[in-house]
Design a protein around this motif. Structure first.
Motif, mmCIF file in Angstrom:
data_model
loop_
_atom_site.group_PDB
_atom_site.id
_atom_site.type_symbol
_atom_site.label_atom_id
_atom_site.label_comp_id
_atom_site.label_asym_id
_atom_site.label_seq_id
_atom_site.Cartn_x
_atom_site.Cartn_y
_atom_site.Cartn_z
ATOM 1 N N SER A 167 9.963 7.909 -13.926
ATOM 2 C CA SER A 167 10.688 6.667 -13.646
ATOM 3 C C SER A 167 10.205 5.992 -12.361
ATOM 4 C CB SER A 167 12.185 6.943 -13.538
ATOM 5 O OG SER A 167 12.452 7.877 -12.502
ATOM 6 N N ALA A 168 9.482 6.723 -11.486
ATOM 7 C CA ALA A 168 8.974 6.138 -10.243
ATOM 8 C C ALA A 168 7.832 5.162 -10.493
ATOM 9 C CB ALA A 168 8.503 7.238 -9.297
ATOM 10 N N SER A 169 7.315 5.114 -11.728
ATOM 11 C CA SER A 169 6.196 4.210 -12.022
ATOM 12 C C SER A 169 6.579 2.751 -11.837
ATOM 13 C CB SER A 169 5.698 4.435 -13.457
ATOM 14 O OG SER A 169 6.731 4.169 -14.383
ATOM 15 N N ILE A 170 7.872 2.430 -11.923
ATOM 16 C CA ILE A 170 8.309 1.044 -11.720
ATOM 17 C C ILE A 170 7.934 0.557 -10.320
ATOM 18 C CG2 ILE A 170 10.619 1.765 -10.974
ATOM 19 C CD1 ILE A 170 11.718 -0.756 -12.201
ATOM 20 N N PHE A 171 7.930 1.468 -9.335
ATOM 21 C CA PHE A 171 7.606 1.082 -7.971
ATOM 22 C C PHE A 171 6.103 0.897 -7.772
ATOM 23 C CE2 PHE A 171 11.705 3.232 -7.668
ATOM 24 C CZ PHE A 171 12.438 2.261 -7.015
ATOM 25 N N ILE A 172 5.294 1.414 -8.678
ATOM 26 C CA ILE A 172 3.854 1.130 -8.627
ATOM 27 C C ILE A 172 3.632 -0.366 -8.811
ATOM 28 C CG2 ILE A 172 1.630 1.525 -9.739
ATOM 29 C CD1 ILE A 172 2.571 4.296 -10.500
ATOM 30 N N TYR A 173 4.298 -0.940 -9.820
ATOM 31 C CA TYR A 173 4.126 -2.367 -10.104
ATOM 32 C C TYR A 173 4.771 -3.231 -9.017
ATOM 33 C CZ TYR A 173 2.790 -0.490 -14.602
ATOM 34 O OH TYR A 173 2.160 0.218 -15.581
ATOM 35 N N ILE B 143 0.834 -1.206 0.000
ATOM 36 C CA ILE B 143 0.000 0.000 0.000
ATOM 37 C C ILE B 143 0.868 1.255 0.000
ATOM 38 C CG2 ILE B 143 -1.657 1.313 1.366
ATOM 39 C CD1 ILE B 143 -2.805 -1.368 2.319
ATOM 40 N N VAL B 144 1.879 1.276 0.874
ATOM 41 C CA VAL B 144 2.739 2.468 0.984
ATOM 42 C C VAL B 144 3.528 2.693 -0.306
ATOM 43 C CG1 VAL B 144 4.719 3.457 2.193
ATOM 44 C CG2 VAL B 144 2.911 2.307 3.484
ATOM 45 N N MET B 145 4.124 1.618 -0.842
ATOM 46 C CA MET B 145 4.974 1.763 -2.023
ATOM 47 C C MET B 145 4.172 2.176 -3.257
ATOM 48 S SD MET B 145 7.610 -1.000 -3.716
ATOM 49 C CE MET B 145 8.577 -1.073 -2.203
ATOM 50 N N SER B 146 3.058 1.492 -3.516
ATOM 51 C CA SER B 146 2.273 1.818 -4.709
ATOM 52 C C SER B 146 1.649 3.205 -4.589
ATOM 53 C CB SER B 146 1.193 0.763 -4.938
ATOM 54 O OG SER B 146 0.370 0.623 -3.795
ATOM 55 N N GLY B 147 1.151 3.563 -3.384
ATOM 56 C CA GLY B 147 0.567 4.896 -3.206
ATOM 57 C C GLY B 147 1.590 6.004 -3.363
ATOM 58 N N THR B 148 2.763 5.831 -2.738
ATOM 59 C CA THR B 148 3.822 6.847 -2.852
ATOM 60 C C THR B 148 4.308 6.974 -4.290
ATOM 61 O OG1 THR B 148 4.534 6.308 -0.597
ATOM 62 C CG2 THR B 148 6.066 7.563 -1.967
ATOM 63 N N ALA B 149 4.466 5.836 -4.964
ATOM 64 C CA ALA B 149 4.941 5.867 -6.352
ATOM 65 C C ALA B 149 3.932 6.551 -7.264
ATOM 66 C CB ALA B 149 5.217 4.453 -6.833
ATOM 67 N N CYS B 150 2.637 6.367 -7.002
ATOM 68 C CA CYS B 150 1.611 7.040 -7.815
ATOM 69 C C CYS B 150 1.739 8.555 -7.704
ATOM 70 C CB CYS B 150 0.218 6.594 -7.383
ATOM 71 S SG CYS B 150 -0.237 4.946 -7.960
ATOM 72 N N VAL B 151 2.011 9.028 -6.486
ATOM 73 C CA VAL B 151 2.161 10.477 -6.287
ATOM 74 C C VAL B 151 3.438 10.988 -6.952
ATOM 75 C CG1 VAL B 151 2.435 12.290 -4.558
ATOM 76 C CG2 VAL B 151 0.823 10.411 -4.156
ATOM 77 N N LEU B 152 4.553 10.258 -6.753
ATOM 78 C CA LEU B 152 5.835 10.712 -7.292
ATOM 79 C C LEU B 152 5.903 10.603 -8.809
ATOM 80 C CD1 LEU B 152 8.338 9.151 -4.709
ATOM 81 C CD2 LEU B 152 7.544 11.512 -4.843
ATOM 82 N N SER B 153 5.173 9.645 -9.391
ATOM 83 C CA SER B 153 5.265 9.426 -10.838
ATOM 84 C C SER B 153 4.737 10.604 -11.639
ATOM 85 C CB SER B 153 4.499 8.154 -11.227
ATOM 86 O OG SER B 153 3.133 8.268 -10.903
#
Length: 481
Positions: A208-214, A193-203
């Motif tokens: 390049s932060a979209s990789i952490f969404i997946y 939850i933390v990683m995908s949510g944070t990556a969505c905001v940063l992307s």
């Protein structure tokens, strides 16, 4: 690391760390055998013995639990018999795996579950039910009879372990056996939850932060699967049908984001294979869920096909990663090949364990592999952050230098513009001076000294009172001063 070890300044820290680890190991060796357990949570857990079963109206057959009865036709009655010697306030652990159950104690019905109408219609067989039920208060021997109906989609029925005792002791035993799985499930849910949510905001600002969404979705699906599959969560979340769907949704859905993450992480020269695997798997998953929803084929039944497809795809990914390293010298693939090998190896072990069950927990093997995988990614991430920070620092320094150069160039341009303007003014002044010399000569030849004096006073009044300062030969510095 080698340079760090060679640095004599770190020698005291190395000695201190090695001594601390050695001390902890010695303490553990001498302390672990001296385990003290609270009796209220450990005493009184007993196993049922002298277990027999009957298929339909057949003969009684001795059984050892946990075990499995195979080669059954759908909806075949299976009756299990055992006798126990409970004390007052004892409870019995119940587990049904896609079967209905009527439980009798001395021919009295004390518990029933998995009957038609007690679970959603889209489930072909009852979901797994794990609970603890109180036994009738009696200190005499009790005869227990478990009446099961075998699943519709399976040719086998699982006979779970039969244990009884104080409810607190049974729960403590469950947690000792499955507590690690529960904690790892919570860990993956949280980090997902933390990683995908944070990556969505940063992307939004950093694509390049979209990789952490997946990667976050991969962790989240593992957490959902483990939470639904772990037996202990049935006591924390007593919704069998929902746990069933969580288990299979997490298991079926973890592969697509994982493949997408590996595609972005490995950066292969040819991504066509990843596209084919990802979309092919997505179509199969949609079909599997559709068949479950309309009540034709369950996700549990389609799992057999899934356990064939996933190993093939994971081995294909590993082959592509090795190909990228050997043929294309892909440095990024070299970084991720070891974590990829680890997660693939543990996934294959988990699938093998599902088939032959060499340890009781179905999910623990893959959870451990995924945990190691994330630790390796964390190490790679730290290294990536260090390199990114270094690159950002170098970029910042370069931007400052470029900005300073642009400032100097702008100052020089302004100075040159001033020089050009002054040059034009000098030409005009030279032209005017020629006329003034002519006027001087005229006044001198005519002897009109008074007129010459007035003319000079008029010229003096027209001269500027300020001049442009010159601090050095650098025009840019003079312009900015």
């Amino acid at each position: 690391m080698k340079k760090w070890l060679q640095n004599k300044r770190h020698l005291p820290a190395i000695i201190y760390l090695a001594g601390l680890i050695a001390l902890l190991i010695l303490i553990a060796i001498f302390s672990l055998p001296l385990k003290v357990e609270t009796q209220s949570f450990t005493a009184g857990v007993k196993k049922a013995i002298n277990i027999t079963y009957r298929i339909g109206e057949g003969e009684l057959i001795p059984a050892v639990v946990p075990s499995e009865i195979s080669d059954l036709k759908p909806r075949t009655p299976v009756t299990v018999y055992t006798s126990i010697e409970p004390t007052n306030n004892d409870s019995l652990r119940i587990e049904t795996i896609y079967t209905s159950l009527n439980l009798y104690a001395d021919d009295t019905l004390i518990y029933s579950c998995g009957q038609p109408g007690s679970y959603p219609k889209f489930l072909i067989d009852p979901p797994t039910i794990i609970t603890i039920i109180p036994l009738p208060d009696s200190v005499a021997r009790q005869e227990l009879r478990f009446e099961y109906i075998s699943p519709e989609e399976r040719s086998a029925i699982s006979l779970p372990k039969l244990v009884y005792g104080e409810a607190s002791a049974l729960l403590a035993a469950e947690f000792r056996e499955y507590g690690i799985s529960v904690l790892l499930a919570m860990f993956f849910l949280l980090i997902g939850i933390v990683m995908s949510g944070t990556a969505c905001v940063l992307s939004r600002k950093l694509p390049s932060a979209s990789i952490f969404i997946y990667l976050g979705l991969f962790a989240l699906t593992i957490g959902v699967w483990a939470f639904g599959e772990c037996p202990f969560t049935a006591f924390l979340f007593p919704y069998p049908a929902l746990l069933y769907m969580m288990s299979y949704c997490g298991l079926f859905l973890f592969a697509p984001p994982f493949l997408r993450f590996l595609e972005l992480a490995l950066k292969p020269t040819r991504v066509f294979v990843f596209y084919v695997m990802r979309y092919f798997l997505s179509v199969l998953i949609l079909i599997a869920f559709f068949l479950q929803i309309i009540g034709k084929v369950s996700l549990a039944h389609n799992l057999y096909l899934y356990n064939i497809i996933i190993p093939v795809m994971l081995l294909t990914v590993l082959g592509l990663a090795i190909r990228e390293i050997v043929r294309f010298k892909n440095y990024t693939a070299k970084r991720f090949v070891l974590p990829t090998i680890v997660i693939i190896a543990f996934a294959l072990l988990a699938i093998l364990n599902y088939e032959i069950r060499f340890i009781e927990s179905i999910i623990l093997i893959f959870q451990i592999g995924a945990f190691i995988f994330f630790l390796q990614l964390a190490t790679i991430g730290v290294r990536y952050v260090q390199e990114a920070s270094r690159a950002i620092s170098e970029k910042t320094i370069l931007e400052i230098k470029i900005e300073d150069m642009n400032r100097q160039i702008d100052a020089q341009r302004k100075q040159y513009e001033r020089l050009a303007t002054n040059s034009e003014q000098v030409k005009a002044m030279r032209h005017d001076l020629r006329h003034q010399f002519t006027a001087f000569i005229s006044y001198c030849e005519s002897g009109d000294l008074e007129g010459l004096k007035q003319y000079l006073d008029k010229l003096a009044d027209g001269l500027p009172l300020t001049i442009t300062d010159s601090y050095c030969e650098n025009y840019a510095w003079n312009a900015g001063a």
